[in-house]
Design a protein around this motif. Sequence first.
Motif, PDB file in Angstrom:
ATOM      1  N   GLU A   7       1.169  -1.214   0.009  1.00  0.00           N
ATOM      2  CA  GLU A   7      -0.094  -0.506   0.152  1.00  0.00           C
ATOM      3  C   GLU A   7       1.133   1.230  -0.354  1.00  0.00           C
ATOM      4  O   GLU A   7       0.682   2.743  -0.743  1.00  0.00           O
ATOM      5  CB  GLU A   7      -1.006   0.157   1.447  1.00  0.00           C
ATOM      6  N   ALA A   8       1.738   1.255   0.485  1.00  0.00           N
ATOM      7  CA  ALA A   8       3.041   2.525   1.120  1.00  0.00           C
ATOM      8  C   ALA A   8       3.427   2.752  -0.476  1.00  0.00           C
ATOM      9  O   ALA A   8       3.574   3.135  -1.098  1.00  0.00           O
ATOM     10  CB  ALA A   8       4.220   2.231   1.771  1.00  0.00           C
ATOM     11  N   ASP A   9       3.390   1.480  -1.214  1.00  0.00           N
ATOM     12  CA  ASP A   9       4.590   1.815  -2.505  1.00  0.00           C
ATOM     13  C   ASP A   9       3.359   1.924  -3.539  1.00  0.00           C
ATOM     14  O   ASP A   9       4.041   2.757  -4.380  1.00  0.00           O
ATOM     15  CB  ASP A   9       4.918   0.197  -3.091  1.00  0.00           C
ATOM     16  N   LEU A  10       2.022   1.749  -3.189  1.00  0.00           N
ATOM     17  CA  LEU A  10       0.727   1.815  -4.274  1.00  0.00           C
ATOM     18  C   LEU A  10       0.709   3.436  -3.971  1.00  0.00           C
ATOM     19  O   LEU A  10       0.311   4.737  -5.026  1.00  0.00           O
ATOM     20  CB  LEU A  10      -0.155   1.475  -4.268  1.00  0.00           C
ATOM     21  N   THR A  11       0.741   4.506  -2.277  1.00  0.00           N
ATOM     22  CA  THR A  11       0.933   5.516  -2.753  1.00  0.00           C
ATOM     23  C   THR A  11       1.865   6.386  -3.100  1.00  0.00           C
ATOM     24  O   THR A  11       1.263   7.137  -3.746  1.00  0.00           O
ATOM     25  CB  THR A  11       0.595   5.796  -0.997  1.00  0.00           C
ATOM     26  N   GLU A  12       2.982   5.482  -3.155  1.00  0.00           N
ATOM     27  CA  GLU A  12       4.398   6.640  -3.997  1.00  0.00           C
ATOM     28  C   GLU A  12       4.032   6.267  -5.125  1.00  0.00           C
ATOM     29  O   GLU A  12       4.107   7.382  -5.679  1.00  0.00           O
ATOM     30  CB  GLU A  12       5.506   6.111  -2.806  1.00  0.00           C
ATOM     31  N   HIS A  13       3.654   5.395  -5.297  1.00  0.00           N
ATOM     32  CA  HIS A  13       3.303   5.248  -7.294  1.00  0.00           C
ATOM     33  C   HIS A  13       2.353   5.914  -7.447  1.00  0.00           C
ATOM     34  O   HIS A  13       2.427   6.632  -8.723  1.00  0.00           O
ATOM     35  CB  HIS A  13       3.047   3.479  -7.461  1.00  0.00           C
TER      36      HIS A  13
END
Length: 468
Positions: free
Chosen positions: A320-326
């Motif tokens: 989710e953090a990666d997706l948020t950053e993405h």
Amino acid sequence: MAEIIGRAGFHAQHTKNVSERGAVLHEMMRELDEDSVAYWAARNPNIVVADEALNEAMVNDRAGGFRTCTDRTEVLDYGADRVRRVKRKFREDKPDRNTGRMKGGTVTTSLLVAHLPKSLCVEIPGHYPVLDSKTGQPAVDYDGQPMMRSRWAARDRDQARRYFQDVVQYLAQEVIPGGQEAVLGYDIQHSESTPHVQVIADTFAEDPKDAAALRVEASRAWFSHREVRDETGRQKSGPAKLRDYHAGLKQHLIDRGYEISADFDEERHLVGMGKDEYGRVMDAKHHIDRLHDRAVADHVKLNDWDASLLAHRHELEDKEADLTEHQRELERREAELPALRRRVAEDSRQEVLATARTQIQEKVQQELASALAPAQSLLDRRQEKLEERLAQAAWDREAYLNATAQLERMSRSLRPLVEKWEQRNPHTEQGAKAQSHAARIRGIEQRAAEIRANAPDPDADPEAELGH
């Protein structure tokens, strides 16, 4: 697998009517005839008919021991002989004034049951289906699977026999009021869910006032009796007596080296239950044990699932953090799209312009080359003429220089004469001629100087020379 703990104890049930002994023995020593085996096997699902031959029926030998019993009447006859020695008449049950229940009758017979400790057995898992106590049908657990329970068999039948004989010995010496003579018989059974011994005994003991007679001692052994008191002087209750009996039996067996629990709580051993009730309770206990095992297994699975879910949750949080950053990166890039489009459009325009410029330049160069070809040819011809003229100018200069040198040599040779002529009187004819010659020579010198000054320079611009 959990460690198997050996439990030592016995269960006591009492009856008042001597005539009930026949029914007790019919079940207890059923292996003595096939009809009894068939009768009880149809009523007791725990019975394994093939193992009935392993059971051992024993009867009091009237000599301080026991012998193999071949007929149940031997036990009944021995018990009847002892009944005849009781001088006092048995009391009959009377209805209780408050409850209406029958009570007050003489207890004449005790049925004692002791099971072989699990530590002396081997387990046969899943041998019996657990039956519903109401319907009699096989029960299923919460996930619809048939509920099964284990059967326990003696690890060593000779050892089991010795164990049961030691139990009977203790009961005869410490519990049964009439001692060994009051034990009518016993039966060692290997054909049910757990090896056990059933002991049938009367409640009679020798009358201290008449050596040939017997008297009933049920209360003294099993219930409250005015003469049986504890160390504080209080009348001892039946449950207190049972606790002492069980503690004594446990110690008796431990002293003989059997693998049993030393800290066994007798209250958990279902004291006072009959064999049928004990069987039902044991079925319930097996059911509870199985549910407990399933609950433990499910708890372990849940813990594993919790750990797995926690790991997945952390993984999802990371994703989710990666997706948020993405997402943020996409939003940033989306915000840059107009500028990127303009830049791409500008770059495309510049590329088109550069391509067009290159094409135009190539076209111009081609057209210039085509248009300038005649001029280039003319220039080439002119260059050739210039080179020819330069060569001629260089030759002319050399000729001029030679002529100049000759004139200078002539001027130097004539200079003394010219100077002399210039000094002559111009008013005389001779003087006038002399000065005329001198002026002519001076003019030649001046012309020679001009020729030398104007001689072609081979390093000068050809076009400038030509123009000059």
